[in-house]
Design an enzyme around this catalytic site. Structure first.
Site, mmCIF file in Angstrom:
data_model
loop_
_atom_site.group_PDB
_atom_site.id
_atom_site.type_symbol
_atom_site.label_atom_id
_atom_site.label_comp_id
_atom_site.label_asym_id
_atom_site.label_seq_id
_atom_site.Cartn_x
_atom_site.Cartn_y
_atom_site.Cartn_z
ATOM 1 N N ASP A 124 -19.245 0.021 3.460
ATOM 2 C CA ASP A 124 -19.042 1.067 4.462
ATOM 3 C C ASP A 124 -17.545 1.170 4.754
ATOM 4 O O ASP A 124 -17.032 0.593 5.710
ATOM 5 C CB ASP A 124 -19.814 0.721 5.733
ATOM 6 N N ASP A 150 0.848 -1.185 0.000
ATOM 7 C CA ASP A 150 0.000 0.000 0.000
ATOM 8 C C ASP A 150 0.884 1.236 0.000
ATOM 9 O O ASP A 150 2.069 1.168 0.360
ATOM 10 C CB ASP A 150 -0.903 -0.010 1.246
ATOM 11 N N TYR A 155 -15.772 4.211 -13.395
ATOM 12 C CA TYR A 155 -15.546 3.206 -12.351
ATOM 13 C C TYR A 155 -16.123 1.851 -12.771
ATOM 14 O O TYR A 155 -15.475 0.819 -12.617
ATOM 15 C CB TYR A 155 -16.195 3.664 -11.044
ATOM 16 N N ARG A 161 -21.378 6.448 -12.771
ATOM 17 C CA ARG A 161 -20.245 5.571 -12.455
ATOM 18 C C ARG A 161 -19.667 4.944 -13.731
ATOM 19 O O ARG A 161 -19.181 3.828 -13.714
ATOM 20 C CB ARG A 161 -20.694 4.452 -11.499
ATOM 21 N N ARG A 168 -30.640 1.562 -1.784
ATOM 22 C CA ARG A 168 -30.380 0.921 -3.074
ATOM 23 C C ARG A 168 -30.127 -0.574 -2.933
ATOM 24 O O ARG A 168 -30.322 -1.342 -3.871
ATOM 25 C CB ARG A 168 -29.169 1.610 -3.724
#
Length: 246
Positions: free
Chosen positions: A177, A38, A143, A140, A201
């Site tokens: 989340d 990372d 993406y 989107r 959704r």
């Protein structure tokens, strides 16, 4: 489940936060050696700086993991970035950047890890795709295109490497989340209303947790699941398949 990955080394890109960090914890709880790749370090696990858009840095990071742990058994291709907009709203520069990280980043890591995976007794690759790969979501386009490519890449890689015993699968989360989603919410005019919209959704009426996605990643990588390859596992609260009457 403890001990399932005893002695195995799991390299996780984007493992410093969100789904990647949850996956690092889940694999560690099952006895794995964890290598987080990372831009930022994970304070709870061995980490190596790695920008997946830089092939030289990817190769150096993978070599460092193999040298430190003596090999690599599982690659979790999780690093990615987001984008909001229609095809009219995202510039060429944005398209190149997102595809470079979300798709080519996985290619670079897999390419660097494959020689080590071929030496493993339980080799597996798990890519993080998204429900956006198969469901049309508003604003989107970029993406979704990147995650659709990850889905297709997973299937092609699974076919290419099945004869070598290297299993390749992907997980396709719904809206999770995570800190990344929270940053998107913070940019909205009404973050609370936008969060409520995202929750509504999904048929379960809530966001998917990072831990739920991590559990699916562990399942796909589990060496006892020898027949699992070329699988896209949705962890999306029913979003991809359910049509509820409300």
């Amino acid at each position: 489940m403890s001990g399932t990955f005893d002695g195995l080394t799991v390299a996780i890109s984007g493992g410093a936060s969100g789904i990647g960090a949850a996956a690092a914890d889940a694999f560690a709880a099952r006895g794995a050696n964890i290598a987080v790749l990372d831009l930022n370090a994970n304070p709870d696990h061995w980490s190596q700086t790695c920008d997946v858009s830089d092939d030289h840095q990817v190769r150096q990071a993978v070599a460092a993991v193999a040298a430190h742990f003596g090999g690599i058994d599982v690659l979790v291709n999780n690093a990615g970035i987001g984008a909001v907009g229609t095809v009219e709203e995202n510039s060429d520069k944005q398209w190149f950047r997102v595809l470079d990280v979300n798709v080519l980043g996985m290619v670079r890591l897999a390419r660097a890890c494959l020689p080590h995976l071929r030496e493993s007794s339980a080799p597996a690759i798990v890519n993080t795709s998204s429900i956006a790969a198969t469901a049309g979501l508003v604003k989107r386009a970029l993406y979704s295109a990147s995650k659709g490519a990850v889905h297709s890449l997973t299937m092609a890689m699974a076919a290419d490497h099945v004869a070598e015993g290297i299993r390749v699968n992907c997980v396709e989360p719904g809206t999770a989340d995570t800190p990344w989603v929270q940053r998107l919410l913070d940019q909205a005019e009404d973050p609370a209303a936008e969060r409520a919209r995202l929750e509504a959704r999904q048929p379960t009426g809530r966001l998917v947790s990072a831990e739920e996605v991590a559990a699916a990643i562990v399942y796909l990588a589990d060496p006892s699941n020898k027949a699992l390859t070329g699988t896209a596992l949705a962890v999306d609260g029913g979003m991809s398949g359910l049509r509820l009457i409300r």
